[in-house]
Write an enzyme that holds these catalytic residues in place. Structure first.
Site, PDB file in Angstrom:
ATOM      1  N   LYS A  14       6.467  -2.651  -6.893  1.00  9.03           N
ATOM      2  CA  LYS A  14       5.201  -3.286  -7.278  1.00  9.03           C
ATOM      3  C   LYS A  14       4.909  -3.011  -8.757  1.00  9.03           C
ATOM      4  O   LYS A  14       4.420  -3.890  -9.468  1.00  9.03           O
ATOM      5  CB  LYS A  14       4.058  -2.759  -6.397  1.00  9.03           C
ATOM      6  N   GLN A  62      -1.180   3.412  -1.618  1.00 10.38           N
ATOM      7  CA  GLN A  62      -0.026   3.083  -0.778  1.00 10.38           C
ATOM      8  C   GLN A  62      -0.164   3.751   0.595  1.00 10.38           C
ATOM      9  O   GLN A  62      -0.329   4.960   0.690  1.00 10.38           O
ATOM     10  CB  GLN A  62       1.280   3.535  -1.472  1.00 10.38           C
ATOM     11  N   ASP A  67      -5.460  -5.020  -2.125  1.00  6.66           N
ATOM     12  CA  ASP A  67      -4.745  -5.086  -0.841  1.00  6.66           C
ATOM     13  C   ASP A  67      -5.528  -5.932   0.164  1.00  6.66           C
ATOM     14  O   ASP A  67      -5.001  -6.330   1.201  1.00  6.66           O
ATOM     15  CB  ASP A  67      -4.568  -3.673  -0.264  1.00  6.66           C
TER      16      ASP A  67
END
Ligand code: NDP
Length: 295
Positions: A53, A97, A120
């Site tokens: 990412k 994460q 997200d």
């Protein structure tokens, strides 16, 4: 024989578009989209996801920063980092994460993120907006699925979509997105899960079948209606002595058999997973644009 829905081609196209839009944003407003990653612990898969990412961010011309905390870090340390990034004007997106170590409450962490920076799309405010059809930061994997359908001109409107899996990050949001009375949605949606008796009797009704189960090749050819579109979200590592690592990645769908009867299918790897990162960039860009004076 099915058309292969190539997630890499789509992700590359989205990433090129984001890069151009980010450059235009920088030239017109001076804003550079910024994404902060928080990585807790040493989980190799998480490390590899954050690395990929981060590379995608750099390629897109974004600013990005990664904060690594040891697996022993407590929840307060994670919350303090989030608080710092919530206040940081250079940061438009915050990605923690997952999974987090078991002693940290994931939900509390997600809820600490400013919803405007929740790239997200997991914050209850964003999930709530998704549910009632308000434009917001959508979860990346479901958003990637919609992009695949759109860019291959597969219109779910009026189609029966069966989603297998009801997780908060894939199954529930994709079902809720596809049921909206909107373009590239407007589907009739069924959600199946472990409480579903005779799963095949549901999956066989699907014009579009979305598998988000987490079980290698759980969807076999006899569970798929001939001509259906099959979207495989699963990422499962299985042993394979013929590879150097001794294992390989397969989806939730028995690809080799299902591709013979489906009209279109996403491969694993190279399908939905590729678009997930691209949609993270889209969300970060959108979050940055919202903070610009012209927005
Ligand atoms: P979860 O484990 O959170 O959810 C799995 C869902 O599948 C649950 O709702 C579960 O039902 C259901 N399920 C499990 N077994 C069966 C079965 N035999 N029959 C019917 N339903 C079943 O997984 P995620 O949603 O997080 O992920 C699903 C898969 O997608 C995983 O392989 C994951 O690695 C992958 N993934 C891929 C991403 C990408 O970018 N491509 C992103 C995120 C995930 P119940 O609720 O009843 O337990």
């Amino acid at each position: 024989m099915a058309i292969i829905l190539d997630g890499k081609i789509i992700a590359d196209a989205i990433q090129r578009e984001v890069k151009i839009a980010a450059e235009q944003l920088r030239l017109t407003t001076g804003l550079v989209p910024g994404l902060a990653f928080i990585l807790v612990g040493e989980n190799p898969a998480s490390q590899s996801y954050v690395k990929s990412k981060g590379v995608a961010c750099l390629d897109a011309g974004f600013y990005s920063v990664t904060e690594r905390l040891p697996g022993t870090a407590d929840e307060a340390e994670v919350l303090a980092l989030i608080d710092r990034f919530n206040k940081d004007e250079k940061i438009h997106g915050i990605l923690v994460q997952l999974p987090l170590p078991a002693h940290i409450n994931e939900q509390r962490v997600i809820e600490a993120i400013d919803p405007g920076k929740d790239v997200d799309g997991f914050h209850p405010v964003n999930i709530g907006k998704l549910m009632i059809g308000i434009d917001t930061l959508f979860p990346c994997t479901p958003a990637g699925i919609i992009e695949i359908l759109k860019r291959y001109a597969i219109d779910p409107s009026g189609k029966h979509v069966v989603v297998v899996g009801r997780s908060n990050i894939v199954g529930k949001p994709i079902a809720n997105m596809l049921v909206q009375k909107k373009e590239w949605c407007n589907a009739i949606v069924t959600i199946a899960h472990t409480g579903t008796k005779d799963l095949a009797s549901f999956t066989r009704q699907a014009d579009i079948l979305i598998a988000a189960i987490g079980k290698a090749r759980a969807i076999t050819a006899d569970m798929v209606k001939p001509g259906a579109v099959v979207i495989d979200v699963g990422i499962n590592r299985i042993p394979d002595a013929s590879t150097k690592s001794g294992s390989r990645i397969v989806g939730d769908v028995d690809f080799d058999a299902v591709k013979e009867i489906a009209s279109a299918i996403t491969p694993v790897p190279g399908g939905v997973g590729k678009t997930t990162i691209a949609m993270l960039l889209v969300n970060t860009l959108r979050a940055a644009v919202k903070t610009s004076p012209q927005a």
